[in-house]
Design a protein around this motif. Structure first.
Motif, PDB file in Angstrom:
ATOM      1  N   ARG A  69       0.879  -1.162   0.000  1.00  0.00           N
ATOM      2  CA  ARG A  69       0.000   0.000   0.000  1.00  0.00           C
ATOM      3  C   ARG A  69       0.918   1.214   0.000  1.00  0.00           C
ATOM      4  O   ARG A  69       1.901   1.270   0.738  1.00  0.00           O
ATOM      5  N   VAL A  71       2.085   5.043   0.572  1.00  0.00           N
ATOM      6  CA  VAL A  71       1.861   6.258   1.354  1.00  0.00           C
ATOM      7  C   VAL A  71       2.895   7.253   0.864  1.00  0.00           C
ATOM      8  O   VAL A  71       4.071   7.114   1.155  1.00  0.00           O
ATOM      9  N   ARG A  73       3.570  11.532  -0.499  1.00  0.00           N
ATOM     10  CA  ARG A  73       3.093  12.891  -0.717  1.00  0.00           C
ATOM     11  C   ARG A  73       3.807  13.458  -1.927  1.00  0.00           C
ATOM     12  O   ARG A  73       4.758  12.881  -2.417  1.00  0.00           O
ATOM     13  N   ARG A 231       8.377   2.454  -4.923  1.00  0.00           N
ATOM     14  CA  ARG A 231       8.769   2.152  -3.541  1.00  0.00           C
ATOM     15  C   ARG A 231       9.895   3.054  -3.038  1.00  0.00           C
ATOM     16  O   ARG A 231      10.546   2.759  -2.048  1.00  0.00           O
ATOM     17  N   ARG A 236      16.536   4.454  -1.078  1.00  0.00           N
ATOM     18  CA  ARG A 236      15.621   4.768   0.017  1.00  0.00           C
ATOM     19  C   ARG A 236      16.304   4.508   1.357  1.00  0.00           C
ATOM     20  O   ARG A 236      17.057   3.550   1.484  1.00  0.00           O
ATOM     21  N   LYS A 249      11.719   7.894   1.188  1.00  0.00           N
ATOM     22  CA  LYS A 249      11.846   7.468  -0.212  1.00  0.00           C
ATOM     23  C   LYS A 249      12.565   8.532  -1.036  1.00  0.00           C
ATOM     24  O   LYS A 249      12.602   9.698  -0.660  1.00  0.00           O
TER      25      LYS A 249
HETATM   26  N1  LIG Z   1       9.953  11.018   0.375  1.00  0.00           N
HETATM   27  C1  LIG Z   1       8.966  10.476   1.091  1.00  0.00           C
HETATM   28  N2  LIG Z   1       9.225   9.376   1.812  1.00  0.00           N
HETATM   29  C2  LIG Z   1       8.248   8.796   2.555  1.00  0.00           C
HETATM   30  C3  LIG Z   1       6.943   9.363   2.602  1.00  0.00           C
HETATM   31  C4  LIG Z   1       6.702  10.518   1.803  1.00  0.00           C
HETATM   32  O1  LIG Z   1       5.585  11.038   1.769  1.00  0.00           O
HETATM   33  N3  LIG Z   1       7.731  11.033   1.067  1.00  0.00           N
HETATM   34  N4  LIG Z   1       5.978   8.778   3.394  1.00  0.00           N
HETATM   35  C5  LIG Z   1       6.474   7.977   4.528  1.00  0.00           C
HETATM   36  C6  LIG Z   1       5.439   7.288   5.244  1.00  0.00           C
HETATM   37  S1  LIG Z   1       4.495   8.197   6.307  1.00  0.00           S
HETATM   38  C7  LIG Z   1       5.280   5.923   5.137  1.00  0.00           C
HETATM   39  S2  LIG Z   1       4.160   5.118   6.087  1.00  0.00           S
HETATM   40  C8  LIG Z   1       6.122   5.119   4.211  1.00  0.00           C
HETATM   41  C9  LIG Z   1       5.267   4.230   3.307  1.00  0.00           C
HETATM   42  O2  LIG Z   1       6.061   3.431   2.491  1.00  0.00           O
HETATM   43  P1  LIG Z   1       5.476   2.758   1.177  1.00  0.00           P
HETATM   44  O3  LIG Z   1       4.798   3.807   0.331  1.00  0.00           O
HETATM   45  O4  LIG Z   1       6.639   2.119   0.502  1.00  0.00           O
HETATM   46  O5  LIG Z   1       4.457   1.709   1.584  1.00  0.00           O
HETATM   47  O6  LIG Z   1       6.953   5.940   3.407  1.00  0.00           O
HETATM   48  C10 LIG Z   1       7.563   7.017   4.087  1.00  0.00           C
HETATM   49  N5  LIG Z   1       8.542   7.673   3.267  1.00  0.00           N
END
Ligand SMILES: Nc1nc2c(c(=O)[nH]1)N[C@H]1C(S)=C(S)[C@@H](COP(=O)(O)O)O[C@H]1N2
Ligand SMILES: [Mo]
Length: 433
Positions: A69, A71, A73, A231, A236, A249
């Motif tokens: 799933r 997540v 922005r 991902r 990452r 990420k």
């Molecule tokens: N650059 C970046 N990294 C991020 C995020 C983001 O919005 N931007 N969201 C974080 C949050 S709150 C979560 S829960 C995880 C989700 O990882 P997934 O999308 O690989 O499941 O990524 C994290 N890393």
């Protein structure tokens, strides 16, 4: 009880075979949607209803990179960029660079700015390249199986085998440091400060790892393949013990600071920036209508968080016609009758689960000689649980499932504060006719 005993005592998980053989199958919807090793349905007989010997899970142990799933922005979301945009964003392996610089801001909290012998910068061509990161990975590799979970979403996002270089080995490239108390980091954010999603670690968390403990690492592989853009690839951050918000990420920048405060975007949103993954159980979705007097299998996932996983229990409650469903209050838990669920045993053969060329011996949490998991479930990973509900008469039911940690604390204890990790006890309601 030692962890070894626990592993050997774990009952095998209910099989796909027994799932498909049943007429009444809770979790079947979720089950048919996942790509687990194919086992063809066999005839429905009483004997194969009880066949729980083979090891086929209701969820694949490792989640495909595309099936997590998501997540994230950003506008546009970085993973939607294409072609030249990706090159400009430095999100291809050839163009990716990691900068490591110091924070020079002075404040009440920071009297002296951080100093490092060597910064890594794009401007002067010293930023770390993907190739250099991989080379470091040949020397200092870390592989780790992690359940990815969002602090604010009450179900796991997926589980991956991540591979990369310990953050400490990368920071070492900067040579001597002075007045560095924290490590801030973030990823590509469309060059718009408002879109930044930041996270941080203390200097100690970044640089020191206790023997057999898990280092934060800069990952460039997921499930044996390059990390796809969706991902967070090409590179990452992975913080093994933490909720997803620390695992940034599209990582591109590390800032060493003498500020002792966490600057995590999540901290600014009322979350505990130092929370660890919680021990908790989750129920697979299932049909709300079930036939009476049949065997009903229920299943789900359990995460082993900081405090470990001792067992998973369910409480099945029949609701009398005039009764209101109970709420999650203490008297409910005192009167509940909890029964133990089966936990998935460690696979006997990891070769069908791990990517080609990866042996369990190489993965954190496994014994480097025997290749056996040092504890089960592996810390910060998730496994499946299952239970068999038998002979249900017509009526309305509620199913609750909870995890008990190795301190004997039952979910949702000891964390009534949801902003350290959302994990109230799940409840599913269904009708039997
Ligand atoms: N650059 C970046 N990294 C991020 C995020 C983001 O919005 N931007 N969201 C974080 C949050 S709150 C979560 S829960 C995880 C989700 O990882 P997934 O999308 O690989 O499941 O990524 C994290 N890393
Ligand atoms: Mo999250």
């Amino acid at each position: 009880m030692t962890n070894d005993t626990k592993a050997s005592e774990a009952a095998p998980i209910i099989t796909r075979r027994s799932f498909v053989a049943t007429t009444s199958v809770i979790g079947a919807t979720a089950l048919s949607a996942v790509s687990s090793p194919a086992t063809e349905p066999t005839q429905t007989t009483e004997s194969n209803l009880n066949d729980v010997s083979s090891e086929v899970r209701s969820h694949p142990f490792l989640t495909d990179a595309d099936d997590f799933r998501d997540v994230s922005r950003g506008n546009p979301k970085p993973f939607t960029l294409q072609g030249e945009q990706l090159v400009e964003a430095r999100l291809t392996p050839e163009t990716w660079r990691l900068e490591i610089v110091t924070d020079q801001t002075l404040s009440e909290a920071v009297k002296r700015p951080a100093k490092i012998a060597r910064s890594l910068k794009i401007d002067d061509g010293t930023a770390l390249t993907f190739e250099a990161l991989q080379e470091l990975g040949n020397e200092h590799s870390v592989k780790f199986i992690k359940a990815m979970q969002c602090l604010n979403i009450p179900s796991p996002l997926g589980q991956g085998l991540w591979e990369g270089v310990p953050l400490r080995e990368v920071l070492r490239l900067c040579g001597a440091m002075e007045d560095v108390r924290r490590v801030y980091y973030w990823g590509f954010h469309n060059n718009d400060p408002k879109q930044m999603f930041r996270s941080s670690l203390s200097y100690t968390q970044a640089m020191e790892t206790a023997p057999s403990e898990l280092p934060p690492f800069i990952a460039f592989k997921l499930n044996g393949e390059p990390i796809p853009l969706i991902r967070g690839g090409p590179v990452r951050m992975i913080i093994p013990w933490a909720h997803g918000f620390k695992s940034i990420k599209w990582l591109q920048r590390i800032v060493l600071t003498n500020d002792y405060r966490a600057n995590d975007t999540y901290a600014e949103q009322n979350n505990d920036p130092e929370s660890h993954l919680k021990t908790a159980a989750y129920i697979d979705t299932f049909p709300e209508q079930q036939p009476a007097h049949k065997v009903v299998f229920v299943s789900g996932l359990a995460i082993s968080g900081l405090s470990g996983l001792e067992r998973v229990e369910y409480w099945l409650r029949r609701i009398a016609p005039d009764e209101v469903p109970v709420t999650d209050d203490p008297s409910t838990w005192t009167n509940a009758k909890w029964q133990e669920c089966r936990l998935e045993a460690p696979p006997k053969n990891w070769s069908g689960i791990l990517p080609a060329g990866v042996s369990p011996q190489q993965i954190c949490g496994f014994d480097s000689t025997t290749g056996l998991p040092r504890q089960w479930p592996l810390r910060y990973s998730m496994i499946a649980w299952s239970a068999k509900l038998e002979g249900l008469a017509s009526g309305k039911y509620e199913l609750r499932v909870r995890a008990i940690d190795e301190n004997g604390f039952a979910q949702p204890e000891p964390r009534s504060i949801l902003k350290t990790g959302r994990n109230a006890i799940e409840v599913k309601r269904f009708d039997v006719q």
